[in-house]
Enzyme design. Structure first.
Site, PDB file in Angstrom:
ATOM      1  N   SER A 119      -4.323   2.989  -8.500  1.00 22.27           N
ATOM      2  CA  SER A 119      -5.017   4.281  -8.383  1.00 22.27           C
ATOM      3  C   SER A 119      -5.882   4.486  -9.622  1.00 22.27           C
ATOM      4  CB  SER A 119      -4.015   5.429  -8.313  1.00 22.27           C
ATOM      5  OG  SER A 119      -4.677   6.673  -8.443  1.00 22.27           O
ATOM      6  N   ASN A 121       0.803  -1.230   0.000  1.00 18.24           N
ATOM      7  CA  ASN A 121       0.000   0.000   0.000  1.00 18.24           C
ATOM      8  C   ASN A 121       0.835   1.280   0.000  1.00 18.24           C
ATOM      9  OD1 ASN A 121      -2.404   1.829   0.958  1.00 18.24           O
ATOM     10  ND2 ASN A 121      -0.850   2.012   2.568  1.00 18.24           N
ATOM     11  N   ILE A 148      -9.656   9.543  -2.070  1.00 15.22           N
ATOM     12  CA  ILE A 148      -9.990   9.087  -0.715  1.00 15.22           C
ATOM     13  C   ILE A 148      -9.516  10.156   0.268  1.00 15.22           C
ATOM     14  CG2 ILE A 148      -9.641   7.240   0.984  1.00 15.22           C
ATOM     15  CD1 ILE A 148     -10.920   6.230  -1.636  1.00 15.22           C
ATOM     16  N   ALA A 198       3.504   5.252 -12.836  1.00  9.73           N
ATOM     17  CA  ALA A 198       3.869   4.174 -11.897  1.00  9.73           C
ATOM     18  C   ALA A 198       2.628   3.351 -11.526  1.00  9.73           C
ATOM     19  CB  ALA A 198       4.518   4.766 -10.645  1.00  9.73           C
ATOM     20  N   TYR A 237       3.503   9.684 -11.113  1.00  7.62           N
ATOM     21  CA  TYR A 237       2.604   8.901 -10.251  1.00  7.62           C
ATOM     22  C   TYR A 237       1.639   8.071 -11.096  1.00  7.62           C
ATOM     23  CZ  TYR A 237      -1.039   8.042  -6.688  1.00  7.62           C
ATOM     24  OH  TYR A 237      -1.953   7.466  -5.849  1.00  7.62           O
TER      25      TYR A 237
HETATM   26  N1  NAD Z   1      -5.706   9.096  -0.946  1.00  5.24           N
HETATM   27  C1  NAD Z   1      -6.092   8.945  -2.204  1.00  5.24           C
HETATM   28  O1  NAD Z   1      -6.907   9.690  -2.723  1.00  5.24           O
HETATM   29  C2  NAD Z   1      -5.517   7.809  -3.041  1.00  5.24           C
HETATM   30  C3  NAD Z   1      -6.077   7.588  -4.304  1.00  5.24           C
HETATM   31  C4  NAD Z   1      -5.580   6.548  -5.094  1.00  5.24           C
HETATM   32  C5  NAD Z   1      -4.542   5.755  -4.613  1.00  5.24           C
HETATM   33  N2  NAD Z   1      -4.015   5.997  -3.388  1.00  5.24           N
HETATM   34  C6  NAD Z   1      -2.927   5.119  -2.957  1.00  5.24           C
HETATM   35  O2  NAD Z   1      -3.214   4.559  -1.697  1.00  5.24           O
HETATM   36  C7  NAD Z   1      -2.003   4.308  -0.985  1.00  5.24           C
HETATM   37  C8  NAD Z   1      -2.082   4.956   0.390  1.00  5.24           C
HETATM   38  O3  NAD Z   1      -2.302   6.345   0.236  1.00  5.24           O
HETATM   39  P1  NAD Z   1      -2.801   7.274   1.435  1.00  5.24           P
HETATM   40  O4  NAD Z   1      -3.751   8.243   0.852  1.00  5.24           O
HETATM   41  O5  NAD Z   1      -3.212   6.464   2.604  1.00  5.24           O
HETATM   42  O6  NAD Z   1      -1.427   8.056   1.744  1.00  5.24           O
HETATM   43  P2  NAD Z   1      -0.862   8.643   3.107  1.00  5.24           P
HETATM   44  O7  NAD Z   1       0.171   9.647   2.688  1.00  5.24           O
HETATM   45  O8  NAD Z   1      -1.972   9.070   4.018  1.00  5.24           O
HETATM   46  O9  NAD Z   1      -0.142   7.376   3.779  1.00  5.24           O
HETATM   47  C9  NAD Z   1       0.949   6.738   3.126  1.00  5.24           C
HETATM   48  C10 NAD Z   1       1.793   6.013   4.179  1.00  5.24           C
HETATM   49  O10 NAD Z   1       2.899   5.414   3.470  1.00  5.24           O
HETATM   50  C11 NAD Z   1       4.094   5.677   4.197  1.00  5.24           C
HETATM   51  N3  NAD Z   1       5.247   5.688   3.292  1.00  5.24           N
HETATM   52  C12 NAD Z   1       5.546   6.597   2.334  1.00  5.24           C
HETATM   53  N4  NAD Z   1       6.725   6.295   1.761  1.00  5.24           N
HETATM   54  C13 NAD Z   1       7.180   5.157   2.356  1.00  5.24           C
HETATM   55  C14 NAD Z   1       8.342   4.360   2.204  1.00  5.24           C
HETATM   56  N5  NAD Z   1       9.295   4.670   1.317  1.00  5.24           N
HETATM   57  N6  NAD Z   1       8.482   3.269   3.001  1.00  5.24           N
HETATM   58  C15 NAD Z   1       7.532   2.946   3.916  1.00  5.24           C
HETATM   59  N7  NAD Z   1       6.413   3.666   4.107  1.00  5.24           N
HETATM   60  C16 NAD Z   1       6.239   4.763   3.342  1.00  5.24           C
HETATM   61  C17 NAD Z   1       3.871   7.047   4.825  1.00  5.24           C
HETATM   62  O11 NAD Z   1       4.753   7.268   5.936  1.00  5.24           O
HETATM   63  C18 NAD Z   1       2.398   6.972   5.231  1.00  5.24           C
HETATM   64  O12 NAD Z   1       2.225   6.443   6.527  1.00  5.24           O
HETATM   65  C19 NAD Z   1      -0.877   4.861  -1.868  1.00  5.24           C
HETATM   66  O13 NAD Z   1      -0.322   3.824  -2.634  1.00  5.24           O
HETATM   67  C20 NAD Z   1      -1.612   5.841  -2.762  1.00  5.24           C
HETATM   68  O14 NAD Z   1      -0.932   6.056  -3.968  1.00  5.24           O
HETATM   69  C21 NAD Z   1      -4.476   7.001  -2.583  1.00  5.24           C
END
Ligand code: NAD
Length: 261
Positions: free
Chosen positions: A146, A94, A192, A162, A159
């Site tokens: 995503s 994730n 989200i 990827a 992004y």
């Molecule tokens: N929030 C959205 O709208 C959304 C939409 C589509 C996809 N996503 C995907 O969902 C996933 C989670 O996103 P989120 O919104 O919860 O993000 P967020 O920024 O709230 O949380 C991401 C977490 O990943 C950790 N992280 C970042 N880089 C890291 C690394 N190199 N090693 C270990 N941990 C690491 C961060 O410390 C954080 O705790 C991601 O892959 C994101 O691309 C999110």
């Protein structure tokens, strides 16, 4: 919603579990009886989350501070998780970052960092976890892609590229790991409400949500539910799939209604 007991005695690793979607996924598995290893780069946030979920659910939570983009860190973290939990059945990839900027302002370092955190990390984690997932006999990997893999949303070319790679990675890995009885699937979230969406107020988030077909932004729990399904035996015949959990955001915009004005 009742989280059920689908994961009693199952062992799960969730990356990026300290915050947002990862935290909701870790909590969802813990509520359903799993042993959960939470992996994140942010040590203080990880400690808080692990304590919170452990206290809420009574589950055994293993905390692993690691950078998912680094080979040494991922193999050590997976080894530690497997020995602490006594095996591994589910890997949830994730962790991710997003850098918002237009293509002509994007330095190559940001392209590399985005790919390392969002895609190379999945290769490293899956490779490190493979021996333990093979021993499981009913292993599952769930990757977080995503909506950006499917349509232009905001300026973040690295992004989106990827995340499109995550879809292909998921499909091809599913083919190669099927003989090992390891299913590989992905969830593609729409927008989200997490830290990733920036510091929007509740009112701004509510307003933004009106543009989507279902009239709201997604919650981390919406994604956690889909991940739990794909990782469970209820999805025993599903592999190689990427499930959009977007509120229909990739299909069409919601017509503006009088109450939205
Ligand atoms: N929030 C959205 O709208 C959304 C939409 C589509 C996809 N996503 C995907 O969902 C996933 C989670 O996103 P989120 O919104 O919860 O993000 P967020 O920024 O709230 O949380 C991401 C977490 O990943 C950790 N992280 C970042 N880089 C890291 C690394 N190199 N090693 C270990 N941990 C690491 C961060 O410390 C954080 O705790 C991601 O892959 C994101 O691309 C999110």
């Amino acid at each position: 919603m009742d989280a059920g007991s689908d994961f009693v005695d199952r062992k799960v690793i969730v990356t990026g579990a300290a915050a947002g979607i990862g935290r909701a996924i870790a909590r969802r598995f813990a509520q359903a009886g799993a042993r959960v290893a939470c992996l994140d780069l942010n040590a203080p946030a990880l400690a808080r989350t692990a304590e919170e979920i452990g206290a809420e659910t009574g589950a055994q939570i293993v905390s692993l501070v690691a950078d998912v983009s680094r080979e040494d860190a991922t193999s050590r973290a997976v080894d530690d998780a497997v020995s602490a939990m006594g095996g591994l059945d589910v890997l949830v990839n994730n962790a991710g970052i997003v850098i918002l900027q237009r293509f002509d302002e994007t330095p190559i370092e940001d392209w590399d960092r985005t790919f390392a955190t969002n895609l190379r990390s999945m290769f490293l984690m899956a490779r490190a976890a493979l021996p333990a997932l093979r021993r499981s006999g009913a292993g599952a990997i769930v990757n977080i892609a995503s909506i950006a893999a499917y349509r232009y949303t905001v300026p973040h070319v690295p992004y989106a590229t990827a995340k499109a790679g995550v879809v292909a990675f998921t499909r091809d890995l599913a083919v190669e790991l099927a003989p090992d009885r390891i299913r590989v699937n992905a969830v593609a979230p729409g927008p989200i409400a997490t830290e990733m969406l920036g510091k929007l107020t509740d009112e701004e988030l509510g307003k933004a949500g009106r543009h989507y077909l279902l009239g709201r932004l997604g919650k981390p729990e919406d994604i956690a539910e889909a991940v739990a399904f794909l990782a469970s035996e209820r999805a025993a015949y599903v592999t190689g799939a990427t499930l959009p959990v977007t509120g229909g955001a990739e299909l069409a915009s919601r017509p503006v209604r009088s109450e939205d004005r």
